[in-house]
Design an enzyme around this catalytic site. Structure first.
Site, PDB file in Angstrom:
ATOM      1  N   ASP A   1      -0.162   5.023   0.998  1.00  8.25           N
ATOM      2  CA  ASP A   1      -0.357   5.940   2.130  1.00  8.25           C
ATOM      3  C   ASP A   1      -0.321   5.174   3.448  1.00  8.25           C
ATOM      4  OD1 ASP A   1      -0.802   8.336   0.569  1.00  8.25           O
ATOM      5  OD2 ASP A   1      -2.644   7.355  -0.091  1.00  8.25           O
TER       6      ASP A   1
ATOM      7  N   ASP B   1       0.865  -1.169   0.000  1.00  7.14           N
ATOM      8  CA  ASP B   1       0.000   0.000   0.000  1.00  7.14           C
ATOM      9  C   ASP B   1       0.910   1.230   0.000  1.00  7.14           C
ATOM     10  OD1 ASP B   1      -2.416   1.389   0.152  1.00  7.14           O
ATOM     11  OD2 ASP B   1      -2.243   1.588   2.319  1.00  7.14           O
TER      12      ASP B   1
END
Length: 268
Positions: free
Chosen positions: A15, A13
């Protein structure tokens, strides 16, 4: 169960794992550089469908992280890939910005307001009541309802912003139709990412910071899941869920020694 040393490909991922408010998280740059220099297949995933991969690559570079655009997989790209598979050369009425519009265009889709096959709702900063009304009428007339991601809110410096999921809820309430969601936590997002890099789930690791999207989807897609605590999850948050990731680490910095050792082992 795959051990971290057996992992040959990585999905991560963006953020909360690599960056936080445009500031790189310590260890992220080294991990990405290690993957790049050792030819480890990887993709950086984001549910954000506003930006194109090129835009995101430039944003990350400005933050001090080097991620080539072909190593970025957004919910917009996953949506375009899914629709191309469902109905090649189809048409769509789109509420969204460059990310989803470019991805659909590149997938050979036609954008139209007249009798589209799909209504696609993605992230946007300026929701238009007129566009939402149009979407509702087209869905009522039989267009299939697709959304890039289910996030109800997104972050901003001033606080929460309504996001794709919130606008989709408005359309659902008005039409009685639930959308098909492509982004996390639908494992579809990970399956299309695995296809893009030719990876097998048994040999792929997923690094995320959210139990309710990254980790649950990673488990359902059969990946080795690693939760980092640099985003929104803490021990209390973890306890709320009936499932657990394979590993919990403070940050990506904790993955560096093993990833480097594993690379040396593979190469040696």
């Amino acid at each position: 169960m795959a051990h971290r040393d057996d992992i040959e490909c990585w999905l991560t991922d963006m953020d909360g794992v690599l960056v936080h408010e445009n500031v790189p998280i310590p260890g992220a740059s080294e991990m990405l550089a290690g993957w790049e220099s050792n030819g480890i297949p990887y993709l950086v995933l984001t549910n954000n469908s506003i930006f194109t991969a090129r835009d995101l690559s430039a944003r990350l570079r400005a933050s001090g992280l080097n991620v080539p655009e072909d190593r970025i997989w957004t919910s917009a790209l996953a949506t375009a890939s899914f629709l191309k598979q469902q109905l090649p050369g189809g048409s769509a009425f789109v509420i969204g910005e460059a990310g989803i519009l470019t991805a659909l265009h590149d997938a050979g889709y036609i954008m139209t307001e007249t009798d589209p096959d799909f209504v696609v709702v993605g992230e946007t900063r300026t929701y238009s009541f007129e566009a939402i009304t149009k979407a509702i009428r087209l869905i009522n007339k039989g267009a299939r309802f697709i959304i890039t991601n289910p996030d109800a809110t997104g972050p901003s410096a001033e606080g929460a912003l309504p996001a794709t999921g919130a606008v989709a809820a408005l359309i659902t309430k008005a039409t009685g139709m639930e959308p098909y969601v492509v982004g996390k936590p639908n494992p579809m997002m990970f399956r299309s990412a695995l296809n893009k890099i030719g990876a097998h789930s048994k040999k792929t690791g997923m690094i995320g910071d959210r139990m309710d999207t990254d980790i649950v989807a990673g488990i359902e897609a059969g990946l080795h899941t690693v939760l980092v605590l640099t985003g929104i999850s803490d021990q209390a948050e973890i306890e709320k869920y009936p499932f657990r990731p394979d590993e919990i680490v403070d940050s990506v910095a904790d993955l560096l020694p093993t990833i480097t050792e594993a690379i040396t082992t593979i190469k040696g």
